[in-house]
Design an enzyme around this catalytic site. Structure first.
Site, PDB file in Angstrom:
ATOM      1  N   LYS A   1       0.816  -1.212  -0.060  1.00  0.00           N
ATOM      2  CA  LYS A   1      -0.004  -0.140   0.156  1.00  0.00           C
ATOM      3  C   LYS A   1       0.615   1.346  -0.183  1.00  0.00           C
ATOM      4  CE  LYS A   1      -4.206  -1.823   2.062  1.00  0.00           C
ATOM      5  NZ  LYS A   1      -5.311  -1.526   3.144  1.00  0.00           N
TER       6      LYS A   1
ATOM      7  N   ASN B   1      -4.616   1.953  -1.709  1.00  0.00           N
ATOM      8  CA  ASN B   1      -5.540   0.648  -1.829  1.00  0.00           C
ATOM      9  C   ASN B   1      -6.036   0.513  -3.078  1.00  0.00           C
ATOM     10  OD1 ASN B   1      -7.939   1.923  -1.270  1.00  0.00           O
ATOM     11  ND2 ASN B   1      -8.654   0.354   0.148  1.00  0.00           N
TER      12      ASN B   1
ATOM     13  N   GLY C   1      -2.326   2.406  14.114  1.00  0.00           N
ATOM     14  CA  GLY C   1      -1.579   1.837  12.934  1.00  0.00           C
ATOM     15  C   GLY C   1      -2.374   2.346  11.593  1.00  0.00           C
TER      16      GLY C   1
ATOM     17  N   ASN D   1      -3.745   3.959  22.485  1.00  0.00           N
ATOM     18  CA  ASN D   1      -2.626   2.903  22.199  1.00  0.00           C
ATOM     19  C   ASN D   1      -2.063   2.534  23.414  1.00  0.00           C
ATOM     20  OD1 ASN D   1      -1.525   1.943  19.714  1.00  0.00           O
ATOM     21  ND2 ASN D   1       0.498   2.548  20.250  1.00  0.00           N
TER      22      ASN D   1
ATOM     23  N   ILE E   1     -12.852  -4.105  13.189  1.00  0.00           N
ATOM     24  CA  ILE E   1     -12.585  -4.351  11.630  1.00  0.00           C
ATOM     25  C   ILE E   1     -12.045  -5.656  11.405  1.00  0.00           C
ATOM     26  CG2 ILE E   1     -12.085  -1.819  11.896  1.00  0.00           C
ATOM     27  CD1 ILE E   1      -8.991  -2.491  11.024  1.00  0.00           C
TER      28      ILE E   1
END
Length: 278
Positions: free
Chosen positions: A65, A86, A129, A151, A219
């Site tokens: 990517k 993408n 990320g 995080n 996700i």
């Protein structure tokens, strides 16, 4: 006749051919979507060869990517902002790069929970990320104006906010800080690979402080219902699944390539059965 495809390594288990072939049927267009597996040591040679295939467009998945960008002739705002592509489309100006991940997430979330999109919504992203960056950038362009980022350590969360934030309220948190304040949020998005098969028994944090009616998204789409979502379900949260984002970002890419108005919702039930192996 559209010539489309996917580059990455590995790509053998990709659902993209099924999705795009069904979108072609839905929109009444003819075309072919092929998997193009490129080994890392062959990347430069194979990408240059793609120019001779005269593809109308192609998707890009891991690990390319970012690596694809120097081979492109231009980037849209989202891809430029995120430093990742993408989706590529052949235009009169050459290969143009796009990033549909974040907008795919937002569109799929809006399909299921349109009520979450207002200025009063308090949003928490878990992870910082590439996926978190795309989702943060797309949510920032929606009606939501408060997005905190948690995080393991706050350094990367701070970097994400500094790199992308444009006038919205954002606070970097540790995962422990976020875990103890979950009741403050209307939307919680798990953006890491924690809980993905074969580590399906793992969770990024406890949901002890989650309140009923919160929208909880993960996700990860294998398994379809992660442990994170299962625990959220026990606490009567409203669930948003990773495969919905996967389908919607593909729909967005198809729209870029074909200038049609494809719809994800009519394919969703069959797509779920496909993922379950039914």
């Amino acid at each position: 006749m559209y010539k489309l495809g996917l580059i990455g390594y590995p790509v053998g288990h990709s659902m993209s051919p099924w999705i795009h072939e069904n979108l072609m049927k839905q929109q009444g267009v003819e075309g072919k979507y092929e998997l193009i597996e490129i080994k890392p040591e062959e990347f430069d040679e194979k990408v240059k060869m793609l120019k001779t295939k005269e593809l109308d467009g192609f998707n890009v998945t891991v690990p390319y990517k970012e690596k694809i960008i120097p081979y492109l002739d231009g980037l849209d705002q989202s891809a430029r902002h995120l430093g990742a592509v993408n989706t590529v489309k052949l235009t009169n100006d050459g290969w143009m790069g796009y990033n549909t991940d974040g907008q795919g997430f937002v569109d799929s979330l809006r399909n299921r929970f349109p009520d979450i999109f207002h200025k009063g919504s308090q949003t928490l992203l878990l992870g910082s990320g590439g996926a978190a960056r795309g989702i943060y950038e797309a949510l920032m362009r929606s009606e939501i104006t408060k997005i905190d980022v948690a995080n393991r350590t706050t350094t990367r969360a701070e970097e994400l906010i500094q790199d992308i934030s444009a006038g919205i309220s954002s606070q970097p948190l540790t995962l422990n800080q976020a875990e103890s304040t979950l009741e403050n949020y209307d939307l919680i998005v798990q953006t890491t690979t924690v809980g993905m098969s074969p580590g399906h028994d793992q969770m990024i944090m406890s949901l002890d402080h989650l309140t009923k009616g919160t929208v909880v998204s993960d996700i990860v789409y294998r398994p379809m219902k992660t442990k994170f979502l299962s625990e959220a379900d026990k606490r009567e949260a409203r669930l948003h699944f990773g495969h919905e984002m996967l389908l919607q970002q593909a729909v967005y890419a198809f729209k870029i390539w074909t200038d049609t108005e494809p719809q994800a919702v009519p394919l969703l039930k069959e797509f779920e059965q496909k993922l379950k192996g039914v």
